[in-house]
Design a protein around this motif. Structure first.
Motif, PDB file in Angstrom:
ATOM      1  N   ILE A 207      36.721  37.348  37.913  1.00  0.00           N
ATOM      2  CA  ILE A 207      37.580  38.465  37.527  1.00  0.00           C
ATOM      3  C   ILE A 207      37.146  38.938  36.130  1.00  0.00           C
ATOM      4  CG2 ILE A 207      39.962  39.266  37.228  1.00  0.00           C
ATOM      5  CD1 ILE A 207      39.504  38.210  40.032  1.00  0.00           C
ATOM      6  N   PRO A 208      36.091  39.741  36.047  1.00  0.00           N
ATOM      7  CA  PRO A 208      35.662  40.230  34.730  1.00  0.00           C
ATOM      8  C   PRO A 208      36.451  41.476  34.325  1.00  0.00           C
ATOM      9  CG  PRO A 208      34.151  41.015  36.400  1.00  0.00           C
ATOM     10  CD  PRO A 208      35.175  40.139  37.110  1.00  0.00           C
TER      11      PRO A 208
ATOM     12  N   GLY B 262      42.555  48.716  37.973  1.00  0.00           N
ATOM     13  CA  GLY B 262      43.489  48.277  36.951  1.00  0.00           C
ATOM     14  C   GLY B 262      42.830  47.633  35.740  1.00  0.00           C
ATOM     15  N   GLY B 263      41.602  48.055  35.419  1.00  0.00           N
ATOM     16  CA  GLY B 263      40.930  47.524  34.243  1.00  0.00           C
ATOM     17  C   GLY B 263      40.216  46.210  34.443  1.00  0.00           C
ATOM     18  N   LYS B 264      40.232  45.693  35.655  1.00  0.00           N
ATOM     19  CA  LYS B 264      39.569  44.435  35.969  1.00  0.00           C
ATOM     20  C   LYS B 264      38.628  44.632  37.146  1.00  0.00           C
ATOM     21  CE  LYS B 264      41.524  41.387  33.204  1.00  0.00           C
ATOM     22  NZ  LYS B 264      40.752  40.604  32.261  1.00  0.00           N
ATOM     23  N   GLY B 265      37.682  43.740  37.266  1.00  0.00           N
ATOM     24  CA  GLY B 265      36.820  43.709  38.430  1.00  0.00           C
ATOM     25  C   GLY B 265      37.165  42.498  39.267  1.00  0.00           C
ATOM     26  N   VAL B 266      36.834  42.562  40.529  1.00  0.00           N
ATOM     27  CA  VAL B 266      36.918  41.403  41.413  1.00  0.00           C
ATOM     28  C   VAL B 266      35.541  41.275  42.041  1.00  0.00           C
ATOM     29  CG1 VAL B 266      37.996  40.369  43.439  1.00  0.00           C
ATOM     30  CG2 VAL B 266      39.370  41.766  41.878  1.00  0.00           C
ATOM     31  N   VAL B 267      34.901  40.155  41.784  1.00  0.00           N
ATOM     32  CA  VAL B 267      33.541  39.934  42.263  1.00  0.00           C
ATOM     33  C   VAL B 267      33.528  38.659  43.090  1.00  0.00           C
ATOM     34  CG1 VAL B 267      31.134  39.570  41.602  1.00  0.00           C
ATOM     35  CG2 VAL B 267      32.610  41.019  40.185  1.00  0.00           C
ATOM     36  N   HIS B 268      32.982  38.768  44.288  1.00  0.00           N
ATOM     37  CA  HIS B 268      32.727  37.597  45.117  1.00  0.00           C
ATOM     38  C   HIS B 268      31.227  37.438  45.180  1.00  0.00           C
ATOM     39  CE1 HIS B 268      36.750  36.723  46.702  1.00  0.00           C
ATOM     40  NE2 HIS B 268      36.953  38.009  46.447  1.00  0.00           N
ATOM     41  N   VAL B 269      30.756  36.237  44.899  1.00  0.00           N
ATOM     42  CA  VAL B 269      29.324  35.985  44.878  1.00  0.00           C
ATOM     43  C   VAL B 269      29.031  34.722  45.677  1.00  0.00           C
ATOM     44  CG1 VAL B 269      29.418  34.779  42.651  1.00  0.00           C
ATOM     45  CG2 VAL B 269      27.302  35.816  43.380  1.00  0.00           C
ATOM     46  N   LEU B 270      28.008  34.812  46.532  1.00  0.00           N
ATOM     47  CA  LEU B 270      27.591  33.696  47.378  1.00  0.00           C
ATOM     48  C   LEU B 270      26.412  32.993  46.724  1.00  0.00           C
ATOM     49  CD1 LEU B 270      27.858  32.286  50.204  1.00  0.00           C
ATOM     50  CD2 LEU B 270      26.020  33.821  50.937  1.00  0.00           C
ATOM     51  N   VAL B 271      26.583  31.701  46.481  1.00  0.00           N
ATOM     52  CA  VAL B 271      25.525  30.908  45.857  1.00  0.00           C
ATOM     53  C   VAL B 271      25.308  29.622  46.660  1.00  0.00           C
ATOM     54  CG1 VAL B 271      25.889  31.809  43.516  1.00  0.00           C
ATOM     55  CG2 VAL B 271      27.157  29.801  44.276  1.00  0.00           C
ATOM     56  N   PRO B 272      24.050  29.127  46.672  1.00  0.00           N
ATOM     57  CA  PRO B 272      23.772  27.908  47.432  1.00  0.00           C
ATOM     58  C   PRO B 272      24.075  26.617  46.675  1.00  0.00           C
ATOM     59  CG  PRO B 272      21.734  28.863  46.646  1.00  0.00           C
ATOM     60  CD  PRO B 272      22.842  29.796  46.253  1.00  0.00           C
ATOM     61  N   ASP B 273      23.978  26.599  45.362  1.00  0.00           N
ATOM     62  CA  ASP B 273      24.181  25.390  44.567  1.00  0.00           C
ATOM     63  C   ASP B 273      25.399  25.601  43.677  1.00  0.00           C
ATOM     64  OD1 ASP B 273      24.134  23.191  42.898  1.00  0.00           O
ATOM     65  OD2 ASP B 273      22.023  23.383  42.361  1.00  0.00           O
ATOM     66  N   ALA B 274      26.564  25.231  44.191  1.00  0.00           N
ATOM     67  CA  ALA B 274      27.820  25.558  43.526  1.00  0.00           C
ATOM     68  C   ALA B 274      27.976  24.889  42.165  1.00  0.00           C
ATOM     69  CB  ALA B 274      28.998  25.193  44.428  1.00  0.00           C
ATOM     70  N   GLU B 275      27.648  23.628  42.062  1.00  0.00           N
ATOM     71  CA  GLU B 275      27.837  22.928  40.790  1.00  0.00           C
ATOM     72  C   GLU B 275      27.019  23.570  39.676  1.00  0.00           C
ATOM     73  OE1 GLU B 275      27.635  18.650  40.577  1.00  0.00           O
ATOM     74  OE2 GLU B 275      28.445  18.483  42.613  1.00  0.00           O
TER      75      GLU B 275
ATOM     76  N   ASP C 276      34.477  34.386  33.994  1.00  0.00           N
ATOM     77  CA  ASP C 276      35.707  33.722  34.419  1.00  0.00           C
ATOM     78  C   ASP C 276      35.681  33.478  35.933  1.00  0.00           C
ATOM     79  OD1 ASP C 276      38.298  32.782  34.625  1.00  0.00           O
ATOM     80  OD2 ASP C 276      39.241  34.726  34.240  1.00  0.00           O
ATOM     81  N   VAL C 277      35.327  32.256  36.323  1.00  0.00           N
ATOM     82  CA  VAL C 277      35.319  31.893  37.740  1.00  0.00           C
ATOM     83  C   VAL C 277      36.717  31.406  38.088  1.00  0.00           C
ATOM     84  CG1 VAL C 277      34.315  30.412  39.512  1.00  0.00           C
ATOM     85  CG2 VAL C 277      32.878  31.268  37.643  1.00  0.00           C
ATOM     86  N   ARG C 278      37.391  32.159  38.942  1.00  0.00           N
ATOM     87  CA  ARG C 278      38.778  31.841  39.286  1.00  0.00           C
ATOM     88  C   ARG C 278      38.914  30.961  40.517  1.00  0.00           C
ATOM     89  NH1 ARG C 278      42.568  35.662  37.018  1.00  0.00           N
ATOM     90  NH2 ARG C 278      41.718  36.071  34.957  1.00  0.00           N
ATOM     91  N   ALA C 279      37.923  31.012  41.405  1.00  0.00           N
ATOM     92  CA  ALA C 279      38.017  30.219  42.634  1.00  0.00           C
ATOM     93  C   ALA C 279      36.633  29.964  43.184  1.00  0.00           C
ATOM     94  CB  ALA C 279      38.865  30.954  43.672  1.00  0.00           C
ATOM     95  N   ALA C 280      36.518  28.860  43.908  1.00  0.00           N
ATOM     96  CA  ALA C 280      35.293  28.524  44.628  1.00  0.00           C
ATOM     97  C   ALA C 280      35.719  28.038  46.003  1.00  0.00           C
ATOM     98  CB  ALA C 280      34.512  27.445  43.893  1.00  0.00           C
ATOM     99  N   ARG C 281      35.226  28.713  47.036  1.00  0.00           N
ATOM    100  CA  ARG C 281      35.645  28.356  48.394  1.00  0.00           C
ATOM    101  C   ARG C 281      34.447  28.103  49.285  1.00  0.00           C
ATOM    102  NH1 ARG C 281      40.301  32.125  50.647  1.00  0.00           N
ATOM    103  NH2 ARG C 281      40.292  30.459  52.176  1.00  0.00           N
TER     104      ARG C 281
END
Length: 124
Positions: free
Chosen positions: A8-9, A39-52, A64-69
């Motif tokens: 959420i940048p 509303g002044g914010k972005g919502v970005v979903h990004v797919l990555v192979p190596d989460a850690e 600001d990473v808000r969630a990892a699913r």
């Protein structure tokens, strides 16, 4: 295992550039992305192979990473109706799709309420 990170940048020029630069410098391949603003914010979903590794890099970059699913990543043909077929198969199994987006290499990313069942259903 792939993860979908939600960030959420603030909505300002360069937010996605910073994300891409941080991942590039750390040699993390972004395999899929969905981004929008409001509303002044972005919502970005990004797919990555190596989460850690990605979580460490993104946090160090001040993102600001808000969630990892956990997600389902499945191949999808590039033709009319293919998305409907995949989504119908999932829906008929009683699995709710909470989010979907396309990724590199002709793949579809599904955030669902039953990841294991969806993976088994789609052969992943």
């Amino acid at each position: 295992m792939h993860k979908d990170f939600t960030l959420i940048p603030d909505d300002h020029p360069g937010a996605l550039a910073r994300l891409g630069e941080a991942c590039g410098k750390a040699e993390i391949n972004i395999e899929g992305i969905s981004a929008f603003t409001g509303g002044g914010k972005g919502v970005v979903h990004v797919l990555v192979p190596d989460a850690e590794h990605a979580l460490e890099v993104l946090t160090e970059a001040g993102l600001d990473v808000r969630a990892a699913r956990d997600v389902v990543v499945t191949d999808i043909p590039d033709r009319p109706g293919a998305m409907g077929e995949v989504c119908r198969q999932v829906a008929d199994a009683g699995i709710n799709i909470e989010q979907a987006y396309l990724a590199t290499g002709g793949r579809m990313v599904l955030v669902v309420d039953d990841v294991e069942q969806a993976r088994a259903l789609l052969g992943r």
